[in-house]
Scaffold this active site. Structure first.
Site, PDB file in Angstrom:
ATOM      1  N   ARG A 294       0.760  -1.185  -0.008  1.00 17.35           N
ATOM      2  CA  ARG A 294       0.011  -0.017  -0.147  1.00 17.35           C
ATOM      3  C   ARG A 294       0.846   1.122  -0.094  1.00 17.35           C
ATOM      4  O   ARG A 294       1.744   1.431   0.637  1.00 17.35           O
ATOM      5  CB  ARG A 294      -0.860   0.088   1.324  1.00 17.35           C
TER       6      ARG A 294
ATOM      7  N   HIS B 270       8.233  -8.483   7.382  1.00 18.21           N
ATOM      8  CA  HIS B 270       7.616  -7.878   8.702  1.00 18.21           C
ATOM      9  C   HIS B 270       7.049  -8.942   9.767  1.00 18.21           C
ATOM     10  O   HIS B 270       6.945  -8.677  10.962  1.00 18.21           O
ATOM     11  CB  HIS B 270       6.580  -6.827   8.571  1.00 18.21           C
TER      12      HIS B 270
ATOM     13  N   ASP C 175       3.551 -13.600  16.315  1.00 16.46           N
ATOM     14  CA  ASP C 175       3.644 -12.156  15.827  1.00 16.46           C
ATOM     15  C   ASP C 175       5.219 -12.099  15.223  1.00 16.46           C
ATOM     16  O   ASP C 175       6.258 -12.328  15.832  1.00 16.46           O
ATOM     17  CB  ASP C 175       3.317 -11.263  16.878  1.00 16.46           C
TER      18      ASP C 175
HETATM   19  P1  ADQ Z   1       0.494  -5.811  12.737  1.00 14.24           P
HETATM   20  O1  ADQ Z   1       0.111  -7.468  12.644  1.00 14.24           O
HETATM   21  O2  ADQ Z   1      -0.501  -4.873  12.242  1.00 14.24           O
HETATM   22  O3  ADQ Z   1       1.812  -5.577  12.083  1.00 14.24           O
HETATM   23  P2  ADQ Z   1       1.577  -4.595  15.222  1.00 14.24           P
HETATM   24  O4  ADQ Z   1       3.008  -4.526  15.290  1.00 14.24           O
HETATM   25  O5  ADQ Z   1       0.916  -4.661  16.672  1.00 14.24           O
HETATM   26  O6  ADQ Z   1       0.877  -5.601  14.381  1.00 14.24           O
HETATM   27  O7  ADQ Z   1       0.995  -3.223  14.806  1.00 14.24           O
HETATM   28  C1  ADQ Z   1      -0.236  -2.879  14.819  1.00 14.24           C
HETATM   29  C2  ADQ Z   1      -0.404  -1.184  14.979  1.00 14.24           C
HETATM   30  O8  ADQ Z   1      -1.866  -0.997  14.913  1.00 14.24           O
HETATM   31  C3  ADQ Z   1       0.306  -0.576  16.121  1.00 14.24           C
HETATM   32  O9  ADQ Z   1       0.804   0.564  15.780  1.00 14.24           O
HETATM   33  C4  ADQ Z   1      -0.948  -0.502  16.734  1.00 14.24           C
HETATM   34  O10 ADQ Z   1      -0.983   0.740  17.799  1.00 14.24           O
HETATM   35  C5  ADQ Z   1      -2.192   0.001  15.885  1.00 14.24           C
HETATM   36  N1  ADQ Z   1      -3.449  -0.382  16.439  1.00 14.24           N
HETATM   37  C6  ADQ Z   1      -3.755  -1.722  16.737  1.00 14.24           C
HETATM   38  N2  ADQ Z   1      -5.191  -1.504  17.406  1.00 14.24           N
HETATM   39  C7  ADQ Z   1      -5.386  -0.290  17.363  1.00 14.24           C
HETATM   40  C8  ADQ Z   1      -6.708   0.425  17.633  1.00 14.24           C
HETATM   41  N3  ADQ Z   1      -7.747  -0.277  17.924  1.00 14.24           N
HETATM   42  N4  ADQ Z   1      -6.497   1.894  17.267  1.00 14.24           N
HETATM   43  C9  ADQ Z   1      -5.735   2.419  16.863  1.00 14.24           C
HETATM   44  N5  ADQ Z   1      -4.364   1.704  16.465  1.00 14.24           N
HETATM   45  C10 ADQ Z   1      -4.228   0.549  16.810  1.00 14.24           C
HETATM   46  C11 ADQ Z   1       2.844  -6.331  11.208  1.00 14.24           C
HETATM   47  C12 ADQ Z   1       3.320  -7.517  12.043  1.00 14.24           C
HETATM   48  C13 ADQ Z   1       3.774  -7.315  13.286  1.00 14.24           C
HETATM   49  C14 ADQ Z   1       4.890  -6.174  13.129  1.00 14.24           C
HETATM   50  C15 ADQ Z   1       4.568  -5.137  12.143  1.00 14.24           C
HETATM   51  C16 ADQ Z   1       5.659  -4.136  11.794  1.00 14.24           C
HETATM   52  O11 ADQ Z   1       2.250  -8.718  12.013  1.00 14.24           O
HETATM   53  O12 ADQ Z   1       4.393  -8.476  13.795  1.00 14.24           O
HETATM   54  O13 ADQ Z   1       5.301  -5.862  14.396  1.00 14.24           O
HETATM   55  O14 ADQ Z   1       3.842  -5.581  10.961  1.00 14.24           O
HETATM   56  O15 ADQ Z   1       6.483  -4.852  11.403  1.00 14.24           O
END
Ligand code: ADQ
Length: 748
Positions: free
Chosen positions: A26, A180, A383
């Site tokens: 994206r 990631h 994760d």
């Molecule tokens: P994700 O699977 O999306 O990312 P994560 O690293 O936890 O997982 O990131 C989620 C993001 O979304 C965080 O910045 C969090 O603040 C935000 N978020 C979640 N719920 C939210 C809500 N209700 N409101 C606002 N914001 C929200 C993928 C991989 C991960 C890896 C990242 C980055 O799966 O393991 O850490 O990429 O490489």
């Protein structure tokens, strides 16, 4: 939109810093429709805020899908956001393509498999083809910039084939890839029927980055076990296709300063009522995040330690995601039911233990929640990293909270001062919650300040810096330390020296001689003949020439005595101790003759008919380009009408008896005749060829021999050969080396 990237190295920047091209699924903005127009708003997030300053400084391009179908994009292109030094390059995709490439293959195949949800993984060949084709499109978009020397940085599991496609288009491109999500153990990864193609795709990069060491180790293991690459686990280097690929582990992080400032500015959230202990979960609504298991742990806490009843509130915040995928709506339903059940079981006097909100909060609202939570439960079942854990830590400015963290999240490798748990073990998670809620203040402070130091010093800016420094080191490394021939020799050596003899099979056209417009002009060079003659004199070496040409023709062209010749795609064989005149030759001689007559009667200018004992070849290299496709089609019809099997080579259509016999079978026949059925324990079989028809031989020798595809370009995804050499000159060099018997001595 047509601004070219500018290079503007900053003081102290690494020597090879230049324009940067980020390629991700994206683009970093969302498209929304209002008032009949499309509006683009920036997507917030650590990755965007880390990459954009670097893009601005170095000058660069961001290539990605803008989030709207191709049809809408054409109208909206003019409104795409811009920046004086950053260009956004949209990859147009139709709704159908997005469904297949993203919805199906990325999210229903790679996502579950890489997170060890093997049972949920869909194996769908149509989706795979769409994935590969869309990955090639991303590569095409990035290619123009790669040609001008920019570093192309590809992101994540949606684009694992893109590096190889890019390498194919721009052989000397500088390409980096960062995954990631986890890279699974080989035995899980190889469940994917296209695992080798995915690996080859990733190995198109010069640097492949992972979140943590175990994923990097899995990748090195897969390259060694599935592709037979030379792998140095110490320096984390992989030799592949004449190049050296660096593998790194570099954990992604967050904009630590931004979260801290926001936490300090907003202060703690006002606590409500008389329930002072707050437990928080924040996740994308995804089955890998362990939300359901986490709810069960809260239930277990209330069962085993009833003193927490009326004293805790667990808030689970979830952003909806991938709503079209069935597993996700099933998960939502399951969570709804479990929350209802637990709240029904424990609620009393206006108190309910669990609150859950399905929405995305802006950082200004999310950070105060982090700040005031006494415990954050970050318990994914698997994760890649998990940024929520790091965000919670940086928002804990008053050092009062405790992080309960899954050992199956990449973040656990760094955040050891958290209470680390196995997320599947409901009792253990409940016990960790109890420990967190009853932890003395000084222990909480000690743990949290250590965690904060770690995240602060390795924030997202450090992540970008470290990763780019690795790509610079890779670019500055003395150019590939070996020629393709040396690379192949190095890989063959340990294998060859394990048996007393080596049988080397060589195709003729395109392998021993360069491809020429007229097949009769393909003569063997003096150097090649000398190399073959020397090889023939080596008693430990058995040389076999395999060709689609007639036996007499290929024998006359090579003219080396004492070696074996296989002509007519395997229908005729002649050599010391082996002879074959396939009975199909007589049965089909007339039909093949008739086919040749008819092809000649077509009288297509430039076309050439080559008559052999069992096959007829129709060469179209010199047919006018506009007329070529038609000539090929008519030749195919003619051959099929006579019930011959039609095969294609380079600029040639061939008609063969419809018998199950090809170069691959001829190779096995020679080996069995000469060495017996247990030939693999007596000789090493090596096949070198460039043509489509050689693929049969590569295929026959898979696992029991080795094969080399002669091709200028990086290996195409269609060849199953083990290695590659660029041209006949390289083949001759290798033959010379084999002829000299160097493989029998360990020093090479
Ligand atoms: P994700 O699977 O999306 O990312 P994560 O690293 O936890 O997982 O990131 C989620 C993001 O979304 C965080 O910045 C969090 O603040 C935000 N978020 C979640 N719920 C939210 C809500 N209700 N409101 C606002 N914001 C929200 C993928 C991989 C991960 C890896 C990242 C980055 O799966 O393991 O850490 O990429 O490489």
């Amino acid at each position: 939109m047509d601004r070219a990237p500018r290079s503007r190295p900053s003081p102290g920047a690494a020597a090879v810093a230049g324009p940067l091209v980020v390629v991700s699924n994206r683009l970093p903005f969302r498209a929304e429709r209002s008032g009949g127009r499309l509006h683009f708003t920036r997507s917030p997030g650590g990755l965007v805020s880390a990459l954009e300053p670097v893009l601005r400084e170095r000058g660069g391009v961001w290539v990605g899908w803008p989030g709207i179908p191709r049809e809408d994009l054409e109208r909206a292109a003019a409104d795409l956001p811009g920046d004086p030094n950053v260009r956004y390059e949209p990859v147009p995709l139709s709704a159908h393509e997005v469904g297949q490439f993203y919805g199906a293959f990325s999210n229903r195949t790679l996502w579950p498999l890489f997170h060890y949800f093997v049972g949920t993984t869909r194996i769908d060949a149509t989706a795979w083809r769409a994935y590969d084709a869309v990955n090639a499109r991303f590569a095409e978009r990035a290619a123009a910039f790669a040609r001008s020397g920019a570093l192309v940085w590809v992101h994540d599991y949606q684009l694992l084939r893109t590096p190889q496609h890019l390498r194919h288009l721009v052989p000397d491109a500088r390409v980096a890839l960062f995954l990631h999500i986890p890279f699974p153990a080989t035995d899980v990864f190889r469940v994917l029927p296209w695992s080798r193609l995915i690996l080859r795709g990733m190995l198109g990069a010069d640097v492949v980055g992972f979140q943590v060491e175990s994923y990097a180790d899995h990748f090195l293991g897969a390259a060694a076990r599935l592709l037979g690459c030379d792998v140095d686990r110490g320096t984390r280097r992989i030799e592949y296709d004449g190049r050296t690929i660096s593998v790194t582990a570099d954990p992604i992080s967050i904009d630590a300063e931004y979260i801290t400032r926001l936490a300090e500015r907003t202060g703690p959230r006002a606590r409500h009522g008389e329930h002072p202990l707050e437990i928080l979960g924040v996740d994308r609504l995804d089955y890998t995040k362990g939300i359901h298991e986490r709810l069960l742990a809260v239930e277990r806490l209330l069962e085993r330690w009833p003193e927490y009843r009326r004293r805790i509130v667990f808030t689970q915040l979830m952003v909806p995601s991938r709503e079209r995928v069935a597993e996700y709506s099933d998960l939502k339903r399951q969570i709804d039911e479990t929350v209802g059940r637990i709240n029904g079981r424990f609620s009393e006097g206006g108190w309910a233990p669990i609150r859950y909100l399905v929405r995305s909060l802006p950082p200004e609202e999310l950070v105060p929640l982090y700040r005031s939570a006494d415990v954050a439960m970050v318990t994914p079942l698997r994760d890649g990293m998990n940024l929520v854990a790091k965000e919670y830590v940086m928002a804990q400015v008053s050092l009062t909270g405790v992080l309960v963290l899954s050992e199956l999240a990449g973040a656990a490798e760094e955040l050891q001062e958290a209470l680390v748990v196995n997320p599947f073990d409901v009792d253990a998670v409940a016990a960790a919650l109890h420990r967190a809620l009853s932890m003395p203040a000084d222990e909480r402070q000690a743990r949290m300040s250590a965690l904060r130091d770690r995240v602060r010093t390795h924030d997202v800016h450090a992540w970008v810096r470290d990763f780019l420094a690795e790509t610079d080191r890779a670019a500055l490394r003395v150019a590939p330390d070996a020629t393709p021939v040396e690379q192949v020799k190095r890989r063959l050596l340990p294998w060859l020296s394990g048996r007393p003899s080596v049988t080397v099979f060589l195709d003729y056209d395109g392998t021993l001689t360069p491809i020429v417009p007229r097949p009769e002009d393909a003569t063997l060079s003096r150097a090649a003949r000398a190399a073959l003659a020397q090889a023939a004199r080596n008693p430990a070496l058995d040389v076999v020439i395999v060709s689609g040409r007639s036996l007499d023709d290929v024998k006359a062209r090579v003219g080396v005595a004492g070696i074996t010749y296989v002509g007519d795609h395997g229908f005729q064989i002649e050599g010391p101790g082996v002879a074959l005149h396939h009975d199909g030759l007589e049965r089909y001689r007339d039909v093949v003759e008739r086919a040749a007559d008819r092809l000649e009667a077509m009288a297509v200018p430039g076309a050439q008919v080559e008559r052999k004992a069992a096959t007829v070849s129709y060469h179209v290299r010199r047919v006018d380009e506009d007329a070529r496709a038609d000539a090929v089609r008519r030749a195919e019809q003619t051959l099929r009408r006579l019930r011959l099997r039609v095969t294609h080579g380079k600029m040639v259509v061939e008609g063969r008896p419809p018998l199950d016999w090809h170069k691959g079978q001829a190779v096995l026949y020679v080996l069995t005749q000469r060495y017996g059925a247990n030939w693999p324990s007596r000789t090493r079989a090596l096949y070198i060829g460039d043509d489509v028809t050689d693929e049969d031989a590569f295929q026959s020798l898979r696992g029991i021999g080795r094969s080399i595809h002669v091709s200028e370009a990086a290996p195409s995804s269609t060849s199953v050969a083990d290695y590659r050499l660029p041209d006949p000159a390289a083949v001759i060099q290798l033959v010379r080396w084999l002829g000299a018997g160097a493989f029998t001595s360990p020093s090479g």
